[in-house]
Design a protein around this motif. Sequence first.
Motif, PDB file in Angstrom:
ATOM      1  N   LEU A 182      -2.160   0.805  -4.338  1.00 55.16           N
ATOM      2  CA  LEU A 182      -3.164   0.760  -5.259  1.00 55.16           C
ATOM      3  C   LEU A 182      -3.888   1.661  -4.538  1.00 55.16           C
ATOM      4  O   LEU A 182      -3.443   2.695  -3.959  1.00 55.16           O
ATOM      5  CB  LEU A 182      -4.037  -0.306  -4.301  1.00 55.16           C
ATOM      6  N   GLY A 183      -4.814   2.551  -5.720  1.00 53.74           N
ATOM      7  CA  GLY A 183      -5.552   3.376  -5.186  1.00 53.74           C
ATOM      8  C   GLY A 183      -4.932   5.135  -5.649  1.00 53.74           C
ATOM      9  O   GLY A 183      -4.371   5.275  -7.294  1.00 53.74           O
ATOM     10  N   PRO A 184      -5.370   6.398  -5.669  1.00 52.13           N
ATOM     11  CA  PRO A 184      -4.793   7.190  -6.747  1.00 52.13           C
ATOM     12  C   PRO A 184      -3.415   7.989  -6.541  1.00 52.13           C
ATOM     13  O   PRO A 184      -3.108   8.743  -7.581  1.00 52.13           O
ATOM     14  CB  PRO A 184      -5.787   8.847  -5.402  1.00 52.13           C
ATOM     15  N   LYS A 185      -2.261   7.240  -5.820  1.00 52.48           N
ATOM     16  CA  LYS A 185      -1.142   7.838  -6.279  1.00 52.48           C
ATOM     17  C   LYS A 185      -0.243   6.899  -6.421  1.00 52.48           C
ATOM     18  O   LYS A 185       0.908   6.651  -6.778  1.00 52.48           O
ATOM     19  CB  LYS A 185      -0.761   8.202  -3.776  1.00 52.48           C
ATOM     20  N   SER A 186      -0.726   5.542  -6.601  1.00 49.74           N
ATOM     21  CA  SER A 186      -0.386   4.709  -7.003  1.00 49.74           C
ATOM     22  C   SER A 186       0.541   5.371  -8.671  1.00 49.74           C
ATOM     23  O   SER A 186       2.168   4.592  -8.880  1.00 49.74           O
ATOM     24  CB  SER A 186      -0.919   3.102  -7.968  1.00 49.74           C
ATOM     25  N   GLY A 194      13.709  -3.245  -4.791  1.00 49.62           N
ATOM     26  CA  GLY A 194      13.061  -2.678  -3.817  1.00 49.62           C
ATOM     27  C   GLY A 194      12.670  -1.497  -3.632  1.00 49.62           C
ATOM     28  O   GLY A 194      13.111  -0.882  -4.615  1.00 49.62           O
ATOM     29  N   LEU A 195      12.201  -1.034  -2.421  1.00 45.97           N
ATOM     30  CA  LEU A 195      11.407  -0.213  -2.191  1.00 45.97           C
ATOM     31  C   LEU A 195      12.361   0.971  -2.404  1.00 45.97           C
ATOM     32  O   LEU A 195      12.128   2.239  -2.457  1.00 45.97           O
ATOM     33  CB  LEU A 195      10.972  -0.397  -0.701  1.00 45.97           C
ATOM     34  N   ARG A 196      13.575   0.720  -1.483  1.00 51.60           N
ATOM     35  CA  ARG A 196      14.667   1.673  -1.723  1.00 51.60           C
ATOM     36  C   ARG A 196      14.911   2.761  -2.949  1.00 51.60           C
ATOM     37  O   ARG A 196      15.200   3.539  -3.900  1.00 51.60           O
ATOM     38  CB  ARG A 196      15.764   1.333  -1.130  1.00 51.60           C
ATOM     39  N   SER A 197      14.913   1.729  -4.098  1.00 56.19           N
ATOM     40  CA  SER A 197      15.242   1.448  -5.317  1.00 56.19           C
ATOM     41  C   SER A 197      14.156   2.506  -5.686  1.00 56.19           C
ATOM     42  O   SER A 197      14.045   3.218  -7.346  1.00 56.19           O
ATOM     43  CB  SER A 197      15.085   0.313  -6.383  1.00 56.19           C
ATOM     44  N   THR A 198      13.220   1.602  -5.996  1.00 53.38           N
ATOM     45  CA  THR A 198      11.669   2.412  -6.300  1.00 53.38           C
ATOM     46  C   THR A 198      11.644   3.868  -5.789  1.00 53.38           C
ATOM     47  O   THR A 198      11.143   4.488  -6.951  1.00 53.38           O
ATOM     48  CB  THR A 198      10.863   1.466  -5.815  1.00 53.38           C
ATOM     49  N   MET A 199      11.783   4.663  -4.698  1.00 56.35           N
ATOM     50  CA  MET A 199      12.022   5.613  -4.032  1.00 56.35           C
ATOM     51  C   MET A 199      12.763   5.971  -5.306  1.00 56.35           C
ATOM     52  O   MET A 199      12.955   7.511  -5.713  1.00 56.35           O
ATOM     53  CB  MET A 199      12.176   5.060  -2.606  1.00 56.35           C
ATOM     54  N   ALA A 200      14.186   5.649  -5.088  1.00 53.36           N
ATOM     55  CA  ALA A 200      15.135   6.924  -5.590  1.00 53.36           C
ATOM     56  C   ALA A 200      14.774   6.981  -7.531  1.00 53.36           C
ATOM     57  O   ALA A 200      14.869   7.830  -8.269  1.00 53.36           O
ATOM     58  CB  ALA A 200      16.433   5.682  -6.127  1.00 53.36           C
ATOM     59  N   ALA A 201      13.791   6.244  -7.985  1.00 52.91           N
ATOM     60  CA  ALA A 201      13.297   6.141  -9.230  1.00 52.91           C
ATOM     61  C   ALA A 201      12.403   6.952  -9.886  1.00 52.91           C
ATOM     62  O   ALA A 201      12.583   7.159 -10.577  1.00 52.91           O
ATOM     63  CB  ALA A 201      13.001   4.527 -10.364  1.00 52.91           C
ATOM     64  N   SER A 202      11.726   6.983  -8.414  1.00 53.73           N
ATOM     65  CA  SER A 202      10.483   7.771  -8.753  1.00 53.73           C
ATOM     66  C   SER A 202      10.427   8.986  -8.063  1.00 53.73           C
ATOM     67  O   SER A 202       9.704   9.651  -8.560  1.00 53.73           O
ATOM     68  CB  SER A 202       9.307   7.273  -7.704  1.00 53.73           C
ATOM     69  N   GLY A 203      11.308   9.240  -7.439  1.00 51.63           N
ATOM     70  CA  GLY A 203      11.471  11.315  -7.357  1.00 51.63           C
ATOM     71  C   GLY A 203      10.295  11.180  -6.259  1.00 51.63           C
ATOM     72  O   GLY A 203      10.234  12.517  -5.604  1.00 51.63           O
ATOM     73  N   ALA A 204       9.530  10.161  -5.453  1.00 45.28           N
ATOM     74  CA  ALA A 204       8.661  10.347  -4.835  1.00 45.28           C
ATOM     75  C   ALA A 204       9.259  11.079  -3.504  1.00 45.28           C
ATOM     76  O   ALA A 204      10.129  10.323  -2.790  1.00 45.28           O
ATOM     77  CB  ALA A 204       7.147   9.454  -4.921  1.00 45.28           C
ATOM     78  N   ASP A 205       8.255  11.962  -2.875  1.00 46.83           N
ATOM     79  CA  ASP A 205       8.899  11.958  -1.433  1.00 46.83           C
ATOM     80  C   ASP A 205       8.257  10.728  -0.331  1.00 46.83           C
ATOM     81  O   ASP A 205       7.117  10.493  -0.654  1.00 46.83           O
ATOM     82  CB  ASP A 205       8.915  13.592  -0.898  1.00 46.83           C
ATOM     83  N   ILE A 206       8.690  11.179   1.296  1.00 47.38           N
ATOM     84  CA  ILE A 206       8.171  10.877   2.427  1.00 47.38           C
ATOM     85  C   ILE A 206       6.534   9.938   2.140  1.00 47.38           C
ATOM     86  O   ILE A 206       5.939   9.047   2.389  1.00 47.38           O
ATOM     87  CB  ILE A 206       9.578  10.474   3.347  1.00 47.38           C
ATOM     88  N   GLU A 207       5.966  11.016   1.994  1.00 45.78           N
ATOM     89  CA  GLU A 207       4.502  11.757   2.425  1.00 45.78           C
ATOM     90  C   GLU A 207       3.672  11.028   1.015  1.00 45.78           C
ATOM     91  O   GLU A 207       2.980  10.427   2.062  1.00 45.78           O
ATOM     92  CB  GLU A 207       4.262  13.206   2.621  1.00 45.78           C
ATOM     93  N   THR A 208       4.593  11.463   0.799  1.00 42.14           N
ATOM     94  CA  THR A 208       3.699  11.057  -0.385  1.00 42.14           C
ATOM     95  C   THR A 208       3.844   8.864  -0.975  1.00 42.14           C
ATOM     96  O   THR A 208       2.654   8.249  -0.524  1.00 42.14           O
ATOM     97  CB  THR A 208       4.257  10.994  -2.496  1.00 42.14           C
ATOM     98  N   TYR A 213       1.247   3.820   1.175  1.00 40.91           N
ATOM     99  CA  TYR A 213       0.817   2.644   1.788  1.00 40.91           C
ATOM    100  C   TYR A 213      -0.295   2.641   2.340  1.00 40.91           C
ATOM    101  O   TYR A 213      -1.077   2.093   2.324  1.00 40.91           O
ATOM    102  CB  TYR A 213       2.609   3.098   3.124  1.00 40.91           C
ATOM    103  N   ARG A 214      -0.801   3.798   2.605  1.00 39.00           N
ATOM    104  CA  ARG A 214      -2.373   3.434   3.931  1.00 39.00           C
ATOM    105  C   ARG A 214      -3.483   3.122   2.657  1.00 39.00           C
ATOM    106  O   ARG A 214      -4.178   2.642   2.916  1.00 39.00           O
ATOM    107  CB  ARG A 214      -2.649   4.978   4.511  1.00 39.00           C
ATOM    108  N   ASP A 215      -3.477   4.249   1.663  1.00 34.75           N
ATOM    109  CA  ASP A 215      -4.602   4.226   0.857  1.00 34.75           C
ATOM    110  C   ASP A 215      -4.522   2.756   0.233  1.00 34.75           C
ATOM    111  O   ASP A 215      -5.594   1.816   0.051  1.00 34.75           O
ATOM    112  CB  ASP A 215      -4.312   4.779  -0.648  1.00 34.75           C
ATOM    113  N   THR A 216      -3.562   1.760   0.072  1.00 34.14           N
ATOM    114  CA  THR A 216      -3.014   0.513   0.079  1.00 34.14           C
ATOM    115  C   THR A 216      -4.062  -0.532   0.490  1.00 34.14           C
ATOM    116  O   THR A 216      -5.009  -1.364   0.516  1.00 34.14           O
ATOM    117  CB  THR A 216      -2.403   0.029  -0.861  1.00 34.14           C
ATOM    118  N   LEU A 217      -3.810  -0.139   2.154  1.00 34.39           N
ATOM    119  CA  LEU A 217      -3.862  -0.921   3.337  1.00 34.39           C
ATOM    120  C   LEU A 217      -5.753  -1.061   3.216  1.00 34.39           C
ATOM    121  O   LEU A 217      -6.177  -1.425   3.445  1.00 34.39           O
ATOM    122  CB  LEU A 217      -3.035  -0.632   3.736  1.00 34.39           C
ATOM    123  N   GLU A 218      -6.233   0.470   3.206  1.00 34.16           N
ATOM    124  CA  GLU A 218      -7.695   0.739   3.389  1.00 34.16           C
ATOM    125  C   GLU A 218      -8.455  -0.277   2.151  1.00 34.16           C
ATOM    126  O   GLU A 218      -9.571  -0.954   2.272  1.00 34.16           O
ATOM    127  CB  GLU A 218      -8.105   2.304   3.313  1.00 34.16           C
TER     128      GLU A 218
END
Length: 311
Positions: A182-186, A194-208, A213-218
């Motif tokens: 959820l949130g502005p970076k969704s 899985g999250l590993r596949s999602t990261m590979a498909a998205s090209g997002a970096d770890i900080e993003t 994740y933090r935005d979604t939690l808040e």
Amino acid sequence: MQLGNRIRRNPRLLLKAVRDAPATLVELNRLYHTRRSDRDYNQNGIDVFEQDWDNLVILDACRYDYFAESTEFEGPVERRVSRGAASREFITGNFSNRALHDVVYVSGNRWFLELREFINAEVHAYRDVERDFYVSRLDGDKRDVGYVPHPETVLDSAVEAAEEFPEKRLIIHLMQPHKPYLGPKSDRFTYDGGLRSTMAASGADIETLREAYRDTLEITLDLVESTLDALDGRTVITSDHGELLGERLRPIPVRWYGHREGVYVPELVEVPWQVVKEGPRREISADPPERMPEVDEETVEDTLRTLGYVP
């Protein structure tokens, strides 16, 4: 020894190990963490049903450290160890061989539906929440049923259940901060299992990833706070397991994303435990269970597969 036996029984595993070395190293970590255990869950974790609560809010894949930094509820945040590094272990470790006829389970997570007959578990009533949070997939399409329930939908269902069952303990199992976010970076993520596949498909970096994740939690915690007035008794927030957000495992330091059964590192098994409301206690009673909802098994497995749990 276990891995060697598996390779002898299925030589194709050796080819898979060559093609995906990180996954093989994760498997070696799992074998290390479970080497002294013959159980299907983390035996060092707490039994949630032996704890004191009237309402138990479970945040899916919520780490202790991120929660402790994000919560605005008053009172201490305790560090607890979960019986699972993934939802299946959590459900197995806490619900197996139990007739929990004083419990109503409102859930956005379908592992209880998938496992209940296998683990011989009953609750008084189960509410399977509508999947209404649609997200784009790699092919750009959206599922006929939502990927996961939005937290507001789960909480609305929980309020209805609290009114319908005033003499029962209530479990409210939200899917967040588990992806989809959820949130502005969704919109930076293209979800692919899985999250590993999602990261590979998205090209997002770890900080993003960590910011999403933090935005979604808040966002989720804000929605929980807005619901508390409708829940009497003692309300506790916890999690079923944590999440790896690009950290390295132990003892073999391979970088990983998501969660993996049997890998009992702090990022996966250390979860929060915070009492967020102390109200007049309910008189709890046990009664014969309702009939479980008729949910198509293929639909349940499809949900778990989309989330990356089922291959």
